[in-house]
Design an enzyme around this catalytic site. Structure first.
Site, PDB file in Angstrom:
ATOM      1  CD  GLU A 176      -2.953  -0.930   2.377  1.00 27.49           C
ATOM      2  OE1 GLU A 176      -4.058  -1.493   2.287  1.00 27.49           O
ATOM      3  OE2 GLU A 176      -2.598  -0.296   3.401  1.00 27.49           O
ATOM      4  CG  HIS A 338      -2.044 -10.067  12.918  1.00 29.78           C
ATOM      5  ND1 HIS A 338      -3.310 -10.352  13.375  1.00 29.78           N
ATOM      6  CD2 HIS A 338      -1.936 -10.703  11.711  1.00 29.78           C
ATOM      7  CE1 HIS A 338      -3.944 -11.112  12.497  1.00 29.78           C
ATOM      8  NE2 HIS A 338      -3.136 -11.341  11.477  1.00 29.78           N
TER       9      HIS A 338
END
Length: 409
Positions: A176, A338
């Site tokens: 990203e 996470h």
């Protein structure tokens, strides 16, 4: 008096402490955790992160400290899977209005995607057909130890290894481009030890199950098969896992360098990408000291968050992500989540989420908007905001990121 930030669930073994206040916590995951907590070598308790959900073999979002044994399925097959992020010197004002070229450049720079076949030919789109020089150079740091592993475990010889180094994979793995609250540009990615790590994990999980059968050890779930310290496979497993974790870390480093170069090529603008970097595992084994004992800690879908330690907690492909600093909370064995954690299985998401809903949820992101990524759509995940609230005593937020480009396999 300050309210306790976690809930305690009792089991026939050690307690289960879960940071899940206000967060969905499915019964199937609770049942998995109760069985895990009943194992005789768990140190103190099992810690559960707010992104908890049922996992294959062991629960995602679990932190398991053990004395004298290790459970391979508590790490899983995506060994060393984790995150890397760099803050660049770029700002949003320096980016083009249309980011399609940025996404395309990243997709060309890093192999990704599933094995495909056409006309009887099968091709792994997520592997190198010809290993480039930078990848071959990075492999030199891994090759020597891998040669030793192959001699010990011949099943590792025919694996994707160097040809998967510097590649993304599929599923929830991504690359990203993001903006933080100050409009600085970040590059972030999520991947692990790829095909070779999967083979290592699968092989040792099978070996542990065979050992349990040979020793006539009856377990509440065969996926809780373990290696006692001093047994034939214990040291071999720890050695192989540590190598796979190194592969995963180097894999992310190689990809990040390629992503930075790809973005530079599109923008024709030199920039720094070393302002701040984070590279952390979230499926791994670590030797640590907790409550007076040296233990092996397995984290499956969890990040170590010692005081001052930097980490990354990503949301879904349409939500915010967070660069965090650990608060060193010993109750969680210095851990945090996470990510957001799934609320729908991949199959459920494909059945329940329409393509139009997915497009609306990712309207402001340059990304794939086809049926092949609906299983990764934002509504398949827990809202990241409630996940972060549930673990406010585990980490503090340093940067809040919003993605503007997302590459999925």
């Amino acid at each position: 008096m300050e309210q306790q930030a976690y809930e305690v669930m009792q089991s026939e073994g050690v307690p289960i402490k879960s940071w899940t206040l206000g967060v969905p916590f499915e019964e199937g995951a609770k049942e998995q955790l109760r069985k895990l907590a009943g194992m005789p070598f768990i140190h103190k308790w099992v810690a559960v992160m707010p992104d908890v959900h049922v996992g294959l073999g062991a629960t995602i979002g679990s932190v398991v400290p053990t004395l004298g044994a290790v459970i391979p399925a508590a790490v899983g097959v995506d060994i060393g899977c984790g995150m890397m992020a760099v803050k660049t010197s770029l700002t949003s004002a320096q980016l083009p209005e249309n980011l399609a070229a940025v996404r395309s450049a990243i997709e060309r720079a890093v192999p990704h995607g599933r094995t495909s076949g056409r006309g009887g030919k099968v091709r792994d789109k997520g592997a190198w057909a010809n290993v480039p020089d930078d990848v071959a150079h990075a492999w030199l740091g891994l090759d020597g130890q891998f040669a030793i592993l192959k001699e010990k475990h011949r099943i590792l010889k025919n694996t994707n290894n160097v040809n998967h180094l510097g590649t993304l994979g599929t599923g929830n793995h991504f690359i990203e481009m993001c903006l933080d609250e100050h409009d600085s540009v970040w590059l972030m990615l999520h991947s692990g030890s790829r095909g070779v790590g999967n083979r290592i994990g699968t092989y040792f999980i099978e070996q542990a199950k065979k050992d349990m059968e040979r020793w006539h050890i009856h377990l509440p779930d065969s996926d809780l098969a373990y290696f006692p310290e001093g047994s034939e496979h214990f040291d071999d497993y720890v050695e192989a896992v540590e190598w796979a974790q190194s592969f995963a870390r180097i894999n992310r480093e190689v990809m990040m360098k390629r992503v930075v170069s790809a973005v530079e090529g599109v923008l024709s603008l030199p920039f720094s990408a070393s302002v701040e970097a984070v590279n952390c595992h979230h499926n791994y084994v670590s030797r640590e000291h907790h409550y007076g004992q040296n233990v092996l800690v397995t984290r499956k879908g969890a990040v170590r968050a010692r005081r001052g330690e930097m980490g990354i907690i990503p949301g879904s492909m349409g939500a915010r992500s967070f660069i965090v600093r650990g608060l060193g909370n010993e109750e969680s064995f210095c851990s945090c989540s996470h990510g957001a954690g799934r609320v729908m299985s991949r199959t459920q998401a494909k059945k329940m989420v329409s393509l139009e809903e997915h497009r609306r949820a990712t309207a402001d992101v340059e990304c794939r908007k086809d049926e092949g990524v609906i299983d990764e759509t934002p509504s398949a995940y827990k809202p990241i905001e409630i996940v972060m609230t549930a673990q406010k005593d585990l980490v503090e937020v340093v940067y809040t990121l919003k993605q503007i480009v997302c590459v999925k396999g």
